[in-house]
Design a protein around this motif. Structure first.
Motif, PDB file in Angstrom:
ATOM      1  N   TRP A  66       0.823  -1.212   0.000  1.00  0.00           N
ATOM      2  CA  TRP A  66       0.000   0.000   0.000  1.00  0.00           C
ATOM      3  C   TRP A  66       0.856   1.261   0.000  1.00  0.00           C
ATOM      4  O   TRP A  66       0.530   2.255  -0.653  1.00  0.00           O
ATOM      5  N   GLY A  67       1.974   1.221   0.722  1.00  0.00           N
ATOM      6  CA  GLY A  67       2.874   2.367   0.745  1.00  0.00           C
ATOM      7  C   GLY A  67       3.472   2.654  -0.624  1.00  0.00           C
ATOM      8  O   GLY A  67       3.607   3.815  -1.033  1.00  0.00           O
ATOM      9  N   THR A  68       3.804   1.601  -1.354  1.00  0.00           N
ATOM     10  CA  THR A  68       4.338   1.770  -2.708  1.00  0.00           C
ATOM     11  C   THR A  68       3.304   2.400  -3.628  1.00  0.00           C
ATOM     12  O   THR A  68       3.604   3.326  -4.394  1.00  0.00           O
ATOM     13  N   THR A  81       7.088   2.983   0.247  1.00  0.00           N
ATOM     14  CA  THR A  81       7.321   1.580   0.611  1.00  0.00           C
ATOM     15  C   THR A  81       7.875   1.473   2.027  1.00  0.00           C
ATOM     16  O   THR A  81       7.409   0.653   2.827  1.00  0.00           O
ATOM     17  N   ALA A  82       8.872   2.285   2.338  1.00  0.00           N
ATOM     18  CA  ALA A  82       9.489   2.238   3.670  1.00  0.00           C
ATOM     19  C   ALA A  82       8.495   2.605   4.768  1.00  0.00           C
ATOM     20  O   ALA A  82       8.393   1.913   5.792  1.00  0.00           O
ATOM     21  N   LEU A  83       7.760   3.688   4.559  1.00  0.00           N
ATOM     22  CA  LEU A  83       6.781   4.102   5.575  1.00  0.00           C
ATOM     23  C   LEU A  83       5.656   3.084   5.712  1.00  0.00           C
ATOM     24  O   LEU A  83       5.198   2.791   6.824  1.00  0.00           O
ATOM     25  N   GLY A  84       5.206   2.543   4.573  1.00  0.00           N
ATOM     26  CA  GLY A  84       4.138   1.539   4.610  1.00  0.00           C
ATOM     27  C   GLY A  84       4.568   0.273   5.322  1.00  0.00           C
ATOM     28  O   GLY A  84       3.813  -0.291   6.123  1.00  0.00           O
ATOM     29  N   ALA A  85       5.785  -0.191   5.033  1.00  0.00           N
ATOM     30  CA  ALA A  85       6.283  -1.408   5.673  1.00  0.00           C
ATOM     31  C   ALA A  85       6.442  -1.201   7.184  1.00  0.00           C
ATOM     32  O   ALA A  85       6.074  -2.072   7.981  1.00  0.00           O
TER      33      ALA A  85
END
Length: 173
Positions: A66-68, A81-85
């Motif tokens: 979802w972050g991506t 991606t980093a924040l979502g993960a």
């Protein structure tokens, strides 16, 4: 309504073996589980829970996806991606599905050091076929929410192992 069963085994390997057997029965539609967790009590008395699903990892994977997608909208997919993960992993860490982890840790304190227990949250089961498949696997029923008839049938099925093993143990070498 679901039933909870906690069975003690002499080793983690035996508990994992029985969990695999029960999960294969689920594939045959003989039993429907809400959760199956192996609790291990090490020699120091610490309890480790081997869950079927690592909620933190699942949350991190979902969050990364979802972050991506959101990152692409703002032209920053790596940051997204980093924040979502990270947020997914944190959310997964605090999510508890199935049997309550604190309850399992408290119940597993009854285990002897170096042994393990299998927690099963049973939604439905074909009692006669499941007990026939578990006959002779060993283990000790520690706790259960079954009625007295089912509980005594389970204890009897598990105890068959001890009765069958006695002649082998007492045979001359």
């Amino acid at each position: 309504m679901s039933d909870l069963v906690f069975i003690a085994f002499p080793s983690e390997e035996k508990a994992e073996e029985i969990r695999k057997r029960v999960l294969s029965m689920q594939k045959e539609y003989l039993i429907e589980l809400g959760d199956a967790v192996v609790a291990v009590k090490n020699q120091d008395g610490q309890i480790k829970l081997n869950q079927l699903v690592n909620m933190a990892a699942a949350g991190a994977a979902s969050g990364a996806l979802w972050g991506t997608l959101i990152g692409f909208i703002f032209l920053m997919p790596l940051v997204g991606t980093a924040l979502g993960a990270a947020s997914g992993a944190i959310a997964g860490k605090f999510t508890d599905a199935g049997i309550n982890d604190q309850f399992m840790r408290d119940a597993a304190r009854e285990l002897q050091p170096g042994t393990a227990g299998l927690f099963l949250l049973v939604r439905k089961m074909t009692v006669d076929k499941v007990l026939a498949d578990l006959r002779g696997v060993g283990g000790t029923v520690m706790r259960t929410s079954f009625d007295e008839t089912k509980e005594s049938a389970l204890r009897e099925a598990l105890a068959q192992c001890a009765k069958q093993a006695e002649p082998l143990a007492s045979a001359p070498a």
